[in-house]
Design a protein around this motif. Structure first.
Motif, PDB file in Angstrom:
ATOM      1  N   GLY A 128     -22.629  -7.914  -1.822  1.00 43.87           N
ATOM      2  CA  GLY A 128     -22.591  -6.663  -2.562  1.00 43.87           C
ATOM      3  C   GLY A 128     -22.410  -5.429  -1.723  1.00 43.87           C
ATOM      4  O   GLY A 128     -21.980  -4.380  -2.231  1.00 43.87           O
ATOM      5  N   GLN A 129     -22.698  -5.507  -0.430  1.00 44.21           N
ATOM      6  CA  GLN A 129     -22.590  -4.343   0.443  1.00 44.21           C
ATOM      7  C   GLN A 129     -22.631  -4.807   1.899  1.00 44.21           C
ATOM      8  O   GLN A 129     -22.991  -5.951   2.170  1.00 44.21           O
ATOM      9  N   PRO A 130     -22.233  -3.938   2.849  1.00 41.87           N
ATOM     10  CA  PRO A 130     -22.327  -4.327   4.263  1.00 41.87           C
ATOM     11  C   PRO A 130     -23.757  -4.726   4.619  1.00 41.87           C
ATOM     12  O   PRO A 130     -24.718  -4.159   4.101  1.00 41.87           O
ATOM     13  N   LYS A 131     -23.880  -5.726   5.475  1.00 39.15           N
ATOM     14  CA  LYS A 131     -25.165  -6.262   5.929  1.00 39.15           C
ATOM     15  C   LYS A 131     -25.912  -6.963   4.800  1.00 39.15           C
ATOM     16  O   LYS A 131     -27.115  -7.213   4.908  1.00 39.15           O
ATOM     17  N   GLY A 132     -25.210  -7.287   3.739  1.00 43.67           N
ATOM     18  CA  GLY A 132     -25.841  -7.950   2.603  1.00 43.67           C
ATOM     19  C   GLY A 132     -25.742  -9.456   2.652  1.00 43.67           C
ATOM     20  O   GLY A 132     -26.216 -10.141   1.728  1.00 43.67           O
TER      21      GLY A 132
ATOM     22  N   VAL B   6      -9.491  -9.074   5.738  1.00 46.42           N
ATOM     23  CA  VAL B   6     -10.145 -10.380   5.819  1.00 46.42           C
ATOM     24  C   VAL B   6     -11.453 -10.217   6.587  1.00 46.42           C
ATOM     25  O   VAL B   6     -11.449  -9.718   7.717  1.00 46.42           O
ATOM     26  N   THR B   7     -12.561 -10.614   5.973  1.00 49.17           N
ATOM     27  CA  THR B   7     -13.866 -10.446   6.610  1.00 49.17           C
ATOM     28  C   THR B   7     -14.452 -11.789   7.022  1.00 49.17           C
ATOM     29  O   THR B   7     -14.477 -12.732   6.233  1.00 49.17           O
ATOM     30  N   THR B   8     -14.935 -11.855   8.260  1.00 50.84           N
ATOM     31  CA  THR B   8     -15.653 -13.039   8.717  1.00 50.84           C
ATOM     32  C   THR B   8     -17.054 -13.025   8.130  1.00 50.84           C
ATOM     33  O   THR B   8     -17.458 -12.092   7.442  1.00 50.84           O
ATOM     34  N   VAL B   9     -17.823 -14.067   8.421  1.00 49.79           N
ATOM     35  CA  VAL B   9     -19.157 -14.213   7.828  1.00 49.79           C
ATOM     36  C   VAL B   9     -20.027 -12.986   8.070  1.00 49.79           C
ATOM     37  O   VAL B   9     -20.646 -12.441   7.140  1.00 49.79           O
ATOM     38  N   ASN B  10     -20.089 -12.515   9.298  1.00 48.32           N
ATOM     39  CA  ASN B  10     -20.984 -11.404   9.630  1.00 48.32           C
ATOM     40  C   ASN B  10     -20.455 -10.048   9.177  1.00 48.32           C
ATOM     41  O   ASN B  10     -21.126  -9.029   9.362  1.00 48.32           O
ATOM     42  N   ALA B  11     -19.272 -10.026   8.566  1.00 45.66           N
ATOM     43  CA  ALA B  11     -18.718  -8.772   8.058  1.00 45.66           C
ATOM     44  C   ALA B  11     -18.645  -8.749   6.532  1.00 45.66           C
ATOM     45  O   ALA B  11     -18.181  -7.759   5.957  1.00 45.66           O
ATOM     46  N   ARG B  12     -19.107  -9.798   5.888  1.00 47.31           N
ATOM     47  CA  ARG B  12     -18.984  -9.877   4.435  1.00 47.31           C
ATOM     48  C   ARG B  12     -19.714  -8.719   3.754  1.00 47.31           C
ATOM     49  O   ARG B  12     -20.782  -8.292   4.175  1.00 47.31           O
ATOM     50  N   GLY B  13     -19.111  -8.249   2.672  1.00 42.62           N
ATOM     51  CA  GLY B  13     -19.697  -7.154   1.912  1.00 42.62           C
ATOM     52  C   GLY B  13     -19.217  -5.783   2.349  1.00 42.62           C
ATOM     53  O   GLY B  13     -19.537  -4.787   1.697  1.00 42.62           O
ATOM     54  N   MET B  14     -18.433  -5.721   3.426  1.00 44.98           N
ATOM     55  CA  MET B  14     -17.989  -4.420   3.915  1.00 44.98           C
ATOM     56  C   MET B  14     -17.103  -3.698   2.902  1.00 44.98           C
ATOM     57  O   MET B  14     -17.093  -2.475   2.842  1.00 44.98           O
ATOM     58  N   PHE B  15     -16.353  -4.473   2.104  1.00 47.48           N
ATOM     59  CA  PHE B  15     -15.392  -3.859   1.181  1.00 47.48           C
ATOM     60  C   PHE B  15     -15.557  -4.452  -0.220  1.00 47.48           C
ATOM     61  O   PHE B  15     -14.583  -4.779  -0.890  1.00 47.48           O
ATOM     62  N   ALA B  16     -16.797  -4.609  -0.633  1.00 42.79           N
ATOM     63  CA  ALA B  16     -17.118  -5.300  -1.877  1.00 42.79           C
ATOM     64  C   ALA B  16     -16.353  -4.715  -3.064  1.00 42.79           C
ATOM     65  O   ALA B  16     -16.427  -3.518  -3.340  1.00 42.79           O
ATOM     66  N   GLY B  17     -15.613  -5.581  -3.744  1.00 45.75           N
ATOM     67  CA  GLY B  17     -14.894  -5.170  -4.937  1.00 45.75           C
ATOM     68  C   GLY B  17     -13.597  -4.427  -4.684  1.00 45.75           C
ATOM     69  O   GLY B  17     -12.883  -4.087  -5.636  1.00 45.75           O
ATOM     70  N   HIS B  18     -13.264  -4.163  -3.442  1.00 44.14           N
ATOM     71  CA  HIS B  18     -12.036  -3.423  -3.145  1.00 44.14           C
ATOM     72  C   HIS B  18     -10.827  -4.347  -3.341  1.00 44.14           C
ATOM     73  O   HIS B  18     -10.863  -5.515  -2.959  1.00 44.14           O
ATOM     74  N   PRO B  19      -9.746  -3.838  -3.926  1.00 47.18           N
ATOM     75  CA  PRO B  19      -8.580  -4.705  -4.177  1.00 47.18           C
ATOM     76  C   PRO B  19      -7.933  -5.269  -2.923  1.00 47.18           C
ATOM     77  O   PRO B  19      -7.200  -6.263  -2.996  1.00 47.18           O
TER      78      PRO B  19
END
Length: 537
Positions: free
Chosen positions: A395-399, A234-247
């Motif tokens: 799409g990616q970390p820091k995105g 589970v990613t918070t707002v500032n962590a979004r994109g860390m695991f893009a597309g991962h199941p």
């Protein structure tokens, strides 16, 4: 070779350069010109915003993208107070920022003689929102003060650091030395704590990992840990994109019912680099986030571990060091905990519960992400950003980052997007700002033009402060003060020399983004919530 003497201002630039600074944001003034003496001959690039608040927000955006401290150079008094809002946002979001300001001459401090730009006690004021604030009274202390500043920025929970230099100190000569860059590292969890956590991991049947902004640098290691434990992420707002597309990825707010149910059902919750604050975990202020008896918290800040929900185990450590050590303690562990199925069910239930309006706004965000692969989306406090903070996979970390959490400053988006573009000049940056919020920092469009930042300003126009208007209506309050008029943004763009377009239908967004991304420098697209068909339900 004889002894080389330089002014404090010249030596300051040398020390910034030695410590990896390549860009500074600021507006020169009479009280800081001596700090600029060595800048023109330095490889450090100077960016001039239209307002010192913009300098702070640019430094913030630059820092989020590069991972290096963003540096703002501002005058004493109003220049510094103009920067306070940006510093407060950086403090709340744990962003490394170095603010260097002037202050009046040493013999005038504290006397209240009506000096230009005088404050009663400037350093004391800044100390309330800086992780470190220092007045350079002795010129020969410059190198040690800068060393401490960079050590703080690199070894503890990031935030704004403030150094003020009196105007009579700036031109003083000091001996130039063979200075070295500051090398520092944060705390590392004790071996016994790692072993304790490893035991918990080995017995867990339904683990979940919560990732905050403090975990971004360890994205690959955390993904490996999640796969080892078969744990949803589970990613918070500032962590979004860390695991893009991962199941295993759950790119949704812990304030939502289905995400809370996932966490509540877990027999082990590992919270990595997240302060577990209200704007992520209790967005609707309903106090509904579950109490967890099986919570493990990992954070770089001991004070943060003492705040918020209590934990069965609290570990003072950087996230990357802790996760690396934990993986070493789980060499042959391979769990089968239905993590993928649990994550998928949570994603589907979360999305299904969203309103049609929110889903339509998320679709716009997905169009941006998919049309411009690798892009960075920087947001202000506006409708589409609120929706994305609820549910959106960057799409990616820091995105994906914005000011709709933490301190919640309006006007953040445009200058932060400029800073992000300068930090990652080859990456397309899309700034999403409302018509109300954009007017807080509208002039920074000119700053983007000056430095040819590759920013597409996407104006989400809802004729005022739409979020507040809705909140007032839902609260049974007759809306008042929420309909400030907006200029013709296309004419504003034209005035600054930016290409621009107003969309009649949201289906035009794909082509508009492609066209604007081909242009070197900034551009502007306007979506009107009511007049652009398909923008919202």
């Amino acid at each position: 070779m004889g002894v080389v003497e330089k002014t404090v201002g010249e030596a300051l630039i040398d020390l910034l350069e030695i410590n990896g600074v390549d860009t500074v944001f600021g507006i020169p003034g009479v009280h800081t010109v001596e700090l600029y003496r060595g800048l023109a001959s330095s490889p450090i690039r100077h960016i001039t915003p239209r307002h010192e608040q913009g300098a702070g927000f640019m430094a913030d955006g630059y820092a989020r993208v590069t991972g290096k401290p963003g540096v703002a150079l501002v005058i004493t008094g109003p220049g510094l107070t103009n920067t306070i809002t940006a510093m407060a946002q950086a403090y709340q979001d744990s962003i490394p920022m170095l603010v260097i300001s002037g202050v009046n001459a040493r013999d005038s401090l504290g006397h209240g003689r009506g000096m230009l730009h005088e404050l009663p006690d400037q350093r004391a004021m800044m100390a309330t929102l800086a992780v470190m604030s220092h007045t350079l009274l002795d010129p020969n202390d410059l190198s040690s003060v800068m060393e401490r500043a960079f050590s703080v920025l690199k070894s503890r929970r990031p935030g704004p650091v403030h150094i003020e230099i009196p105007t009579d100190v700036m031109p003083q000569k000091i001996t130039s030395e063979a200075w070295k860059p500051v090398i520092a590292s944060g705390p590392r969890g004790a071996a016994a704590e790692v072993t304790d956590l490893a035991v918990k991991c080995q017995s867990a049947k339904r683990p979940v990992i919560l990732c905050g902004g403090g975990s971004i640098s360890a994205a690959q290691e955390i993904q490996q840990l999640a796969e080892t434990l078969d744990a949803p992420l589970v990613t918070t707002v500032n962590a979004r994109g860390m695991f893009a597309g991962h199941p295993l990825s759950v790119p949704a707010s812990p304030s939502l019912k289905a995400v809370r149910a996932l966490v509540s059902d877990a027999d082990l919750v590992i919270a990595l680099g997240t302060q577990m604050g209200q704007t992520d975990y209790d967005m609707y202020a309903d106090n509904g986030f579950p109490e967890l008896e099986n919570l493990v918290r990992v954070d770089i800040d001991p004070d943060q571990l003492a705040r918020g929900p209590s934990a069965a185990l609290s570990i003072l450590s950087t996230v990357d060091q802790l996760v690396t050590d934990l993986l070493s303690a789980l060499p042959n562990h391979s769990a089968h905990c239905d993590g993928g199925a649990r994550a998928k069910a949570c994603r589907e239930e979360t999305f299904a519960a969203l309103t049609l309006k929110i889903k339509a706004e998320i679709a716009v965000l997905e169009t941006i992400r998919d049309t411009l692969p690798g892009c960075i989306i920087v947001g202000d406090s506006t409708q589409a950003i609120y929706s994305g903070n609820l549910y959106f996979e960057a799409g990616q970390p820091k995105g994906w980052f914005n000011a709709a959490t933490g301190f919640g400053a309006l006007g953040y988006g445009p200058p932060a997007a400029v800073g992000a573009s300068l930090g990652a000049p080859e990456v397309p940056v899309v700034c999403i700002a409302g018509d109300g919020g954009l007017q807080f920092s509208l002039a920074e469009i000119g700053s983007a033009k000056d430095c040819e930042a590759n920013v597409i300003f996407l104006v989400w126009n809802n004729d005022g402060y739409g979020e507040i208007r809705t909140f007032m209506e839902d609260s049974g309050i007759e809306p008042e003060g929420v309909t400030p008029s907006a200029p013709d943004f296309l004419k504003i763009a034209e005035g600054y020399g930016l290409p621009s377009i107003r969309l009649a239908d949201v289906s035009e967004l794909n082509d508009a983004l492609i066209d604007m991304a081909k242009i070197s420098g900034p551009a502007l697209i306007e979506i009107h919530e009511l007049e652009t068909r398909g923008a919202t339900a």
